[in-house]
Design an enzyme around this catalytic site. Structure first.
Site, PDB file in Angstrom:
ATOM      1  N   LYS A 134      -7.285  14.913   1.564  1.00  0.00           N
ATOM      2  CA  LYS A 134      -7.020  16.214   0.762  1.00  0.00           C
ATOM      3  C   LYS A 134      -6.384  15.419  -0.249  1.00  0.00           C
ATOM      4  O   LYS A 134      -5.201  15.042  -0.538  1.00  0.00           O
ATOM      5  CB  LYS A 134      -4.672  16.137   2.038  1.00  0.00           C
ATOM      6  CG  LYS A 134      -4.690  17.933   1.279  1.00  0.00           C
ATOM      7  CD  LYS A 134      -3.420  17.775   1.123  1.00  0.00           C
ATOM      8  CE  LYS A 134      -2.647  17.613   0.756  1.00  0.00           C
ATOM      9  NZ  LYS A 134      -3.175  18.167  -0.919  1.00  0.00           N
TER      10      LYS A 134
ATOM     11  N   GLU B 155      11.786   9.330 -12.680  1.00  0.00           N
ATOM     12  CA  GLU B 155      10.603   9.241 -13.097  1.00  0.00           C
ATOM     13  C   GLU B 155      10.144  10.534 -14.409  1.00  0.00           C
ATOM     14  O   GLU B 155       9.986  11.481 -13.387  1.00  0.00           O
ATOM     15  CB  GLU B 155       9.432   9.840 -12.247  1.00  0.00           C
ATOM     16  CG  GLU B 155       7.716   9.562 -12.288  1.00  0.00           C
ATOM     17  CD  GLU B 155       7.306   9.436 -11.398  1.00  0.00           C
ATOM     18  OE1 GLU B 155       7.202   9.394 -10.115  1.00  0.00           O
ATOM     19  OE2 GLU B 155       6.245   8.298 -11.774  1.00  0.00           O
TER      20      GLU B 155
ATOM     21  N   GLU C 172       2.084   4.413  -1.679  1.00  0.00           N
ATOM     22  CA  GLU C 172       1.803   4.674  -2.976  1.00  0.00           C
ATOM     23  C   GLU C 172       2.727   4.978  -3.826  1.00  0.00           C
ATOM     24  O   GLU C 172       2.154   6.468  -4.591  1.00  0.00           O
ATOM     25  CB  GLU C 172       0.618   4.226  -3.696  1.00  0.00           C
ATOM     26  CG  GLU C 172      -0.034   3.353  -2.801  1.00  0.00           C
ATOM     27  CD  GLU C 172      -0.066   1.987  -3.613  1.00  0.00           C
ATOM     28  OE1 GLU C 172      -0.055   1.674  -4.506  1.00  0.00           O
ATOM     29  OE2 GLU C 172      -0.241   0.835  -2.365  1.00  0.00           O
TER      30      GLU C 172
ATOM     31  N   CYS D 174       1.765   6.635 -12.468  1.00  0.00           N
ATOM     32  CA  CYS D 174       2.876   5.650 -11.759  1.00  0.00           C
ATOM     33  C   CYS D 174       3.123   4.894 -12.219  1.00  0.00           C
ATOM     34  O   CYS D 174       4.101   4.197 -12.411  1.00  0.00           O
ATOM     35  CB  CYS D 174       2.036   5.904 -10.122  1.00  0.00           C
ATOM     36  SG  CYS D 174       0.997   4.287 -10.287  1.00  0.00           S
TER      37      CYS D 174
END
Ligand code: NAD
Length: 492
Positions: A176, A385, A251, A285
């Site tokens: 996906k 973040e 992750e 990331c």
């Protein structure tokens, strides 16, 4: 502009309203340019049924590793042959400059399939014979139907890292992709089928997290989940997976420290720090988004870093000379803008570059590369973040101060240290709470080595051991080395 061909499942957008299809926008103008089929929860049910049949009865798990490897190596060659169109599709759907997709992203995607073919072909098992009575043999079998959910920021590298491992190890995959970047992943699947992957071994489910992703994660017919994405989503996925106790690899996000000591080669540290936060539009990331620079070299470092930031070439992501393209989609852009809005309101922040829409860009999701100096580490912009071209800089007293601030974070994905003092480097690599420490280098990756996060940056690792652990189940088989007397129960 580099030409691209849409995958067969996609259609160019003709301006008509979309029904049961998902539009894909180009961030430089926010206009849909293609649409793909939208997978409903019912569609997910049907896909899982096909995947189960392919795993339980089909040829893929029953091929030898070398037979699977032959097909996956052919796929790798086809991926490299499609370099330009795969780069163009990714740049069109993400807004990240095409020059960055053209090189390493496509090569690594191809290499992932070759690499995991080698891993499986050279794997050796374990045997234990220490009991003297039994030979205990440990085998590994494919985990089954693997759901892989991936983000938009590096569509092919990230989806293929997990898909290549899962497929090489004999699993059947439902992938996906992000709803913002499904085109390149659909094209990847076409190339895998062209290479000879049997029917239903790799299906692509396009749609948003709700309902498409959630239906996949919750489905009892899925055995294992490989997820790459945000920390908040990762928590939801782990909770949903617990209902059927699926294996989960996560992750997740980061807010990684980039430490520059007075003992560093300052020119290299400036080059590497710019890469660390501005490659991939800063939508990475592993971005070095929290720069911690030792006070005695802070002025020259910051002066050079800010001057180079202001000189970055913002522009059309399809232009090969562009260094910073538009951000990926409107909600993300508004979120980054909301962080920028905090700067003026708080005197603990000093804006050094950027901070909003760059001059001359009236349409599209353009955000000027931004540098902000922060007075301390507890500030929201140093803890959350941001996932954009947005560098936060703090001056630190010394290495100990840098390490304390680096570790003062909910995240623990990567960290960077720039120093030519071996003692300082050794102390830092031991003390930094992160899955990877980069010394005098930005963003290096060895696919054999583990990659993943600690704390709220994830669970599990990519790499040889972590990928094999996620996508296989161990089984112990015990065989007597010679017949021996068993106690005879029920003999009176
Ligand atoms: P996201 O979490 O919004 O989405 C990731 C994927 O999960 C998408 O396919 C999305 O549709 C799906 N999803 C969303 N909600 C879901 C739900 N409830 N159930 C099932 N699936 C769901 O992340 P994003 O915005 O696409 O990507 C950015 C994030 O990914 C950042 O936080 C970044 O740090 C992280 N990331 C991590 C790594 C890593 O290797 N650690 C790599 C790249 C990106």
């Amino acid at each position: 502009m580099t030409a691209y061909t849409l995958p067969a499942a996609a259609m160019p957008w003709d301006g008509a309203p979309l029904v049961d299809r998902l539009g894909v926008l180009h961030p430089a103008n926010e206009k849909p340019f293609a649409s793909v089929p939208l997978a409903s929860a019912d569609d997910i049910g049907a896909m899982v049924a096909r995947a189960r049949a392919a795993f339980d009865l089909g040829p893929w798990p029953r091929l030898t590793p070398s037979e699977r490897g032959t097909i996956l190596r052919r796929a790798a060659d086809l991926i490299e042959g499609a370099r330009e169109e795969l780069a163009a599709l990714q740049a069109m759907e993400t807004g990240i400059p095409i020059s960055q997709f053209m090189g390493m992203h496509v090569s690594r995607t191809a290499e992932n399939f070759r690499f995991f073919s080698d891993v499986v072909n050279t794997a050796a098992g374990e045997t234990y014979e220490q009991t003297g009575r039994y030979l205990s043999i440990v085998t590994r079998q494919p985990a089954g139907v693997a759901a892989i959910l991936s983000p938009w920021n590096a569509p092919l590298i990230l989806a293929s890292m997990k898909a290549a491992a899962a497929l090489a190890l004999g699993n059947v995959v439902i992938l996906k992709p992000s709803e913002y970047a499904p085109l390149s992943v659909l094209r990847l699947a076409e190339l895998l089928y062209q290479a000879g992957v049997p029917d239903d071994v790799l299906q692509v489910a396009c749609g948003p997290g709700q309902p498409t992703g959630a239906a996949l994660v919750e489905h009892a017919g899925v055995d294992v989940i490989g997820f790459i994405g945000g920390t908040a989503t990762g928590k939801r996925i782990m909770a949903a997976a617990s209902a059927t106790l699926k294996k989960v690899g996560l992750e997740l996000g980061g807010k990684s420290a980039n430490i520059i000591l007075a003992s560093a080669d300052l020119d290299r540290a400036v080059d590497g720090s710019l890469m660390g936060i501005f490659m991939g539009n800063g939508e990475q990331c592993l971005a070095g988004s929290r720069i911690l620079v030792e006070a005695s070299v802070a002025d020259p470092f910051i002066d050079a870093f800010v001057a180079r930031t202001k000189a970055l070439k913002v522009g059309d992501p399809m232009d090969p000379t562009t260094e910073i393209g538009p951000l990926a989609f409107r909600a993300h852009y508004d979120r980054v803008m909301s962080f920028a809005a905090q700067i003026e309101a708080n005197p603990a922040y000093t804006l050094l570059a950027g901070g909003g829409r760059p001059p001359g860009f009236d349409e599209g999701l353009y955000f000027a590369p931004t540098v902000v100096e922060a007075a301390h580490n507890a500030l929201p912009l140093c803890q959350q973040e941001i996932f954009g071209p947005f560098a936060m800089i703090q001056r630190v007293r010394n290495l100990d101060d840098a390490l304390a601030r680096a570790n003062d974070s909910d995240f623990g994905l990567v960290s960077y240290i720039w120093s030519n003092d071996l003692g300082a480097v050794m102390k830092a690599q031991g003390a930094l709470k992160a899955g990877t420490v980069w010394v005098n280098t930005p963003m290096a990756r060895d696919v054999r080595a583990p990659f993943g996060g600690i704390k709220q940056s994830g669970i599990g690792r990519d790499g040889i051991k972590g990928s094999v652990d996620l996508f296989t189940e161990e089984k112990t088989v015990m065989i007597p080395q010679a017949p021996f007397d068993l106690p005879k129960l029920g003999m009176g």
